[in-house]
Scaffold this active site. Structure first.
Site, PDB file in Angstrom:
ATOM      1  N   SER A  57       0.837  -1.199   0.000  1.00 35.42           N
ATOM      2  CA  SER A  57       0.000   0.000   0.000  1.00 35.42           C
ATOM      3  C   SER A  57       0.868   1.244   0.000  1.00 35.42           C
ATOM      4  CB  SER A  57      -0.921   0.036   1.221  1.00 35.42           C
ATOM      5  OG  SER A  57      -1.616   1.272   1.256  1.00 35.42           O
ATOM      6  N   VAL A  62       7.371   2.492   4.012  1.00 33.30           N
ATOM      7  CA  VAL A  62       8.289   1.744   3.152  1.00 33.30           C
ATOM      8  C   VAL A  62       7.800   1.767   1.708  1.00 33.30           C
ATOM      9  CG1 VAL A  62       9.350  -0.520   2.703  1.00 33.30           C
ATOM     10  CG2 VAL A  62       9.096   0.289   5.052  1.00 33.30           C
ATOM     11  N   CYS A  63       6.504   1.623   1.496  1.00 34.13           N
ATOM     12  CA  CYS A  63       5.957   1.651   0.138  1.00 34.13           C
ATOM     13  C   CYS A  63       6.141   3.023  -0.494  1.00 34.13           C
ATOM     14  CB  CYS A  63       4.483   1.267   0.149  1.00 34.13           C
ATOM     15  SG  CYS A  63       4.164  -0.410   0.731  1.00 34.13           S
ATOM     16  N   ASP A  64       5.951   4.060   0.298  1.00 35.93           N
ATOM     17  CA  ASP A  64       6.157   5.429  -0.175  1.00 35.93           C
ATOM     18  C   ASP A  64       7.606   5.608  -0.623  1.00 35.93           C
ATOM     19  OD1 ASP A  64       7.122   8.303   0.434  1.00 35.93           O
ATOM     20  OD2 ASP A  64       4.945   8.542   0.404  1.00 35.93           O
TER      21      ASP A  64
END
Length: 171
Positions: A57, A62-64
């Site tokens: 997501s 971390v995804c960002d």
């Protein structure tokens, strides 16, 4: 097909749905949605090296960071490389993320509708209906040349190895 013992989420084992995709395999096609609800397939990028940055997501740190890292790298890789970020986020959330995060060098795509990507690439987490963190690199002829499924979903992938794999394929 279900696979266990590959990935954990915050230390808890999860089940991946779909086959194991390895270097040398033919890259399975898929259909995901862009931020305008337009279907996007892997076949649309035939002839290009494709980096598939897979994240649970975009609304997590971390995804960002993963999306921003690959967006920055995409700018330097040139027009022969397509970078696709795929998550289960809704297309509307993807639009917001790209607008507020200045994501302009890669396609950010949603697998929320059918989990087409997740099931064909073996990264759908059964228990959460999210995608496991992974990076795949596909060459211009449609063969997987690099595959990394991150063992702990909350950890980063090996960005340098993935970028190096893509660069080695650019003619």
């Amino acid at each position: 097909m279900e696979r266990t013992g590959i990935v954990t989420m915050k230390g808890n084992p999860v089940t991946l749905v779909g086959p194991e995709i390895k270097p040398g395999d033919a890259a399975p096609d898929f259909t995901v949605l862009d931020g305008k609800l337009r279907p996007v397939t892997l076949k649309e990028h035939a002839g290009k090296v494709v980096i598939l940055s897979v994240a649970p997501s975009l609304d997590t740190p971390v995804c960002d960071l993963q999306a921003h890292r690959f967006n920055d790298e995409a700018a330097a890789l040139g027009s022969g490389v397509a970078v696709l970020n795929i998550s289960m986020d809704l297309p509307f959330a993807i639009n917001r993320f790209c607008l507020t995060g200045n994501i302009e060098n890669m396609q950010v795509l949603s697998d929320h509708r059918d989990a087409s990507f997740g099931t064909s690439w073996g990264v759908l987490i059964k228990e959460l209906r999210l995608l496991a963190r992974a990076v795949f690199v596909v060459d211009g002829s449609g063969t997987v040349r690099y595959a990394e499924i991150v063992p702990e979903v909350t950890n980063h992938p090996d960005y340098d190895k993935a970028i190096q794999a893509a660069r080695s394929l650019v003619v």
